[in-house]
Structures are given as C-alpha cells and as structure tokens.
Design an enzyme around this catalytic site. Structure first.
Site, PDB file in Angstrom:
ATOM      1  CG  ASN A  89      -1.526   1.298   1.550  1.00 28.23           C
ATOM      2  OD1 ASN A  89      -2.485   1.708   0.908  1.00 28.23           O
ATOM      3  ND2 ASN A  89      -0.959   2.015   2.528  1.00 28.23           N
ATOM      4  CE1 TYR A 154       0.026   8.007  -6.735  1.00 32.21           C
ATOM      5  CE2 TYR A 154      -1.907   8.415  -8.116  1.00 32.21           C
ATOM      6  CZ  TYR A 154      -1.341   7.872  -6.966  1.00 32.21           C
ATOM      7  OH  TYR A 154      -2.129   7.186  -6.067  1.00 32.21           O
ATOM      8  CB  ALA A 156       4.407   6.830 -15.508  1.00 34.79           C
ATOM      9  CB  SER A 157       4.509   5.192 -10.412  1.00 35.97           C
ATOM     10  OG  SER A 157       3.434   5.769  -9.703  1.00 35.97           O
TER      11      SER A 157
HETATM   12  P1  NAD Z   1      -1.080   8.581   2.585  1.00 38.29           P
HETATM   13  O1  NAD Z   1      -0.086   9.548   2.068  1.00 38.29           O
HETATM   14  O2  NAD Z   1      -2.130   9.056   3.520  1.00 38.29           O
HETATM   15  O3  NAD Z   1      -0.348   7.318   3.232  1.00 38.29           O
HETATM   16  C1  NAD Z   1       0.717   6.709   2.555  1.00 38.29           C
HETATM   17  C2  NAD Z   1       1.506   5.895   3.535  1.00 38.29           C
HETATM   18  O4  NAD Z   1       2.620   5.334   2.832  1.00 38.29           O
HETATM   19  C3  NAD Z   1       2.069   6.712   4.689  1.00 38.29           C
HETATM   20  O5  NAD Z   1       1.958   5.970   5.875  1.00 38.29           O
HETATM   21  C4  NAD Z   1       3.525   6.898   4.305  1.00 38.29           C
HETATM   22  O6  NAD Z   1       4.402   7.066   5.408  1.00 38.29           O
HETATM   23  C5  NAD Z   1       3.792   5.580   3.586  1.00 38.29           C
HETATM   24  N1  NAD Z   1       4.972   5.653   2.738  1.00 38.29           N
HETATM   25  C6  NAD Z   1       5.246   6.555   1.763  1.00 38.29           C
HETATM   26  N2  NAD Z   1       6.460   6.317   1.256  1.00 38.29           N
HETATM   27  C7  NAD Z   1       6.951   5.236   1.909  1.00 38.29           C
HETATM   28  C8  NAD Z   1       8.160   4.529   1.851  1.00 38.29           C
HETATM   29  N3  NAD Z   1       9.165   4.871   1.019  1.00 38.29           N
HETATM   30  N4  NAD Z   1       8.316   3.459   2.664  1.00 38.29           N
HETATM   31  C9  NAD Z   1       7.349   3.099   3.521  1.00 38.29           C
HETATM   32  N5  NAD Z   1       6.191   3.746   3.657  1.00 38.29           N
HETATM   33  C10 NAD Z   1       6.003   4.819   2.857  1.00 38.29           C
HETATM   34  O7  NAD Z   1      -1.733   7.942   1.299  1.00 38.29           O
HETATM   35  P2  NAD Z   1      -3.062   7.067   1.072  1.00 38.29           P
HETATM   36  O8  NAD Z   1      -4.018   7.918   0.378  1.00 38.29           O
HETATM   37  O9  NAD Z   1      -3.431   6.325   2.267  1.00 38.29           O
HETATM   38  O10 NAD Z   1      -2.456   6.096  -0.051  1.00 38.29           O
HETATM   39  C11 NAD Z   1      -2.211   4.715   0.138  1.00 38.29           C
HETATM   40  C12 NAD Z   1      -2.039   4.082  -1.214  1.00 38.29           C
HETATM   41  O11 NAD Z   1      -3.238   4.277  -1.973  1.00 38.29           O
HETATM   42  C13 NAD Z   1      -0.904   4.699  -2.045  1.00 38.29           C
HETATM   43  O12 NAD Z   1      -0.257   3.688  -2.788  1.00 38.29           O
HETATM   44  C14 NAD Z   1      -1.645   5.638  -2.975  1.00 38.29           C
HETATM   45  O13 NAD Z   1      -0.939   5.874  -4.163  1.00 38.29           O
HETATM   46  C15 NAD Z   1      -2.923   4.866  -3.218  1.00 38.29           C
HETATM   47  N6  NAD Z   1      -4.058   5.692  -3.669  1.00 38.29           N
HETATM   48  C16 NAD Z   1      -4.522   6.737  -2.917  1.00 38.29           C
HETATM   49  C17 NAD Z   1      -5.594   7.485  -3.394  1.00 38.29           C
HETATM   50  C18 NAD Z   1      -6.191   8.644  -2.639  1.00 38.29           C
HETATM   51  O14 NAD Z   1      -7.015   9.364  -3.221  1.00 38.29           O
HETATM   52  N7  NAD Z   1      -5.840   8.881  -1.396  1.00 38.29           N
HETATM   53  C19 NAD Z   1      -6.173   7.137  -4.616  1.00 38.29           C
HETATM   54  C20 NAD Z   1      -5.679   6.065  -5.335  1.00 38.29           C
HETATM   55  C21 NAD Z   1      -4.613   5.339  -4.853  1.00 38.29           C
END
Ligand code: NAD
Length: 254
Positions: A89, A154, A156-157
């Site tokens: 995640n 983002y 692309a990743s």
């Molecule tokens: P967030 O920023 O609230 O939480 C992300 C978490 O990942 C944090 O705890 C952060 O410390 C951790 N993290 C970041 N880089 C890290 C690293 N190098 N090593 C370990 N931990 C790391 O984000 P979120 O919204 O909860 O997102 C979670 C996932 O869902 C992500 O992959 C994000 O891309 C994806 N996502 C989020 C959304 C959204 O709208 N919030 C939409 C689609 C996908």
C-alpha cells in the site's frame, strides 16, 4: 462466529495512516494478526493502539531501501513465521504540468510505488511458495487505468503497478499464490492534503472539486477500500488472480 481472516498473518506497508491504516484495522477486526510498516513510527504506533486485542504490531521500514525491507522481513518472519497476506500500500504522489516535472521525480515515485512492491513481495514470496498459498494485494489507483491530468509520474508509476500485478499473478498462479490490484479513485486521506498543497488549493476546496468529477459526487472513505482488501486477503477470493478492481465512485466503469 468465524471471522473472515481468523488465523491469517498479514503485512501492510504504509499502514500508519490513510488507506493502509484502514486496511490494517479491518484485518485485525476480522481476526488477522497484522504488522504495519511505514517510515514514521509515531503514526504506526497510533494504528497499533487503535487495533482490537493487540493484533497489530508496528515496525519502521522504508520500501525504497532494500536493507530496510530485509530487516523488516526478518523481523516479521521471526515474529509470525511467515505471512499469508502482503498488502503493498505504501505510495507517494506528485502533481504538476508534464513540462515542469523533473525526470528525477519519476525515479523517486518509481522506487517507492513500483520497486517498493517488488522488494516487499520478493521478501515474503519464498515462504508463500513453500506453503503453497498466499495473497498479494497491490494498491494501485485509477491513475493506473486511465489518463489523469497533471499527474504524469504518478500515473506512469500506477500503470506500472497494474502491469506488475498481472505478471506476478501469471507467474505465481500455479503455486497457489494470488496477486490482485485495487484501483481506488479519490480517497479521503492525508495524501489529498499533499495534493492540495501541490496544486495550491485549500484541502476542502480540492476535495469538493474531486468529488464533483465523480458520477456519485463524493470522495471515498478509506474503509471502502479496506472492505475489498479484506475479501482479497481472505479465502473467499482464492480463485481470483491478476485482477485490477476499481473502487472509484463510478469514475471507472467496465
Ligand atoms: P497517505 O499519504 O495518507 O499514506 C501513505 C503511507 O505510505 C504513509 O503511511 C507513508 O508514510 C507511507 N509511505 C510513503 N512512502 C513510503 C516509503 N518509502 N516506505 C514506507 N512507507 C512509505 O496515502 P493514502 O491515500 O493512504 O495512499 C495509500 C495508497 O493508496 C498509495 O499507494 C496511494 O498511491 C494509493 N491511492 C490513494 C488514493 C487517494 O485518493 N488517497 C487514490 C488512489 C490510490
């Protein structure tokens, strides 16, 4: 009553807040023992403190750092003797016009969002393969399914995560290990506050603009993503692999 994840051992990366925290807490409520990892220990300890029956443990780990992932997987394997579910995640975001974003930003996002999934999955797969079962759940994004304005690195990743999910699923299928991706739309987490900063908007204003872009007219709660992650981590989904499932308030229909 049997809980849906009773007896399972899970790892959730980025479990200190947002979607990862919601998944870890949902897993614990369904009876799984769970380790949450992220870069900030304080956030992780809050997640662990919220979990029922002390079922969530916390350990710091940076998924972009191979030695940090190795230390974390040694700790988790010692604690649990292996894991049944890995939820990849942890993720970071970037926004801006294509011409304004430096190539280095692509590398930074790729290291966390794509190679982070590889590092963590490779650390736990040998045990899963030995036991002939396991579930890998990758948190991608609707940005991995279609174009999203001003988010080229983002996007692309996350396309990378979707491709990786399918290739992993294909190679792991015969060994009884499933690999699926959840593609959330806009979810109400701290990531959206970072997004607002990047585009120079107030957090609430950005949330309302994003909500208006969805057919349902709202953004998602992290628990709505966690519900699907519970299903994908449970034996209920044992015959499903290589799937990318959007939860997007209707932004993606197929
Ligand atoms: P967030 O920023 O609230 O939480 C992300 C978490 O990942 C944090 O705890 C952060 O410390 C951790 N993290 C970041 N880089 C890290 C690293 N190098 N090593 C370990 N931990 C790391 O984000 P979120 O919204 O909860 O997102 C979670 C996932 O869902 C992500 O992959 C994000 O891309 C994806 N996502 C989020 C959304 C959204 O709208 N919030 C939409 C689609 C996908």
């Amino acid at each position: 009553m049997t809980l849906r994840l009773e007896g399972k051992r899970a790892l959730v990366t980025g479990g200190g807040r947002g979607i990862g925290r919601a998944i870890a807490l949902a897993y614990a409520r369904e009876g799984a023992r769970c380790v949450v990892t992220s870069r900030r220990l304080e956030d992780l300890e809050e997640t662990a403190a919220e979990a029922p029956n002390g079922l969530v443990s916390a350990i710091r780990c940076d998924v972009s750092d191979s030695s940090s992932v190795r230390d974390m997987s040694d700790f988790v394997n010692n604690l649990f003797g292996g894991v049944d579910i890995v939820v990849n995640n942890a993720g970071i975001h970037a926004a801006g016009r294509f011409l304004d974003i430096e190539p280095e930003t692509y590398s930074e996002l790729y290291e966390v969002n794509v190679v982070g999934v590889v590092r963590v999955s490779q650390a736990f797969l040998p045990g899963m393969l030995e036991r002939g079962r396991g579930s890998i759940v990758n948190i991608a994004s609707t940005a991995g399914l279609f174009e999203s304005p001003g988010q080229a690195p983002y996007n692309a990743s996350k396309h990378g995560v979707v491709g990786l999910t399918r290739c992993m699923a294909l190679e792991l299928a015969a060994a009884g290990v499933t690999c699926n991706a959840i593609c959330p739309g806009f979810v109400d987490t701290p990531m959206l506050d970072g997004f607002a900063d990047l585009v120079g908007a107030e957090s609430e204003e950005l949330r309302s603009r994003l909500a208006q872009r969805t057919p349902m007219g709202r953004i998602l709660d992290p628990s709505e993503i966690a519900n699907l992650a519970v299903y994908l981590g449970s034996d209920e989904s044992s015959g499903m692999t290589g799937q990318t499932m959007a939860i997007s308030n209707g932004m993606r229909m197929s």
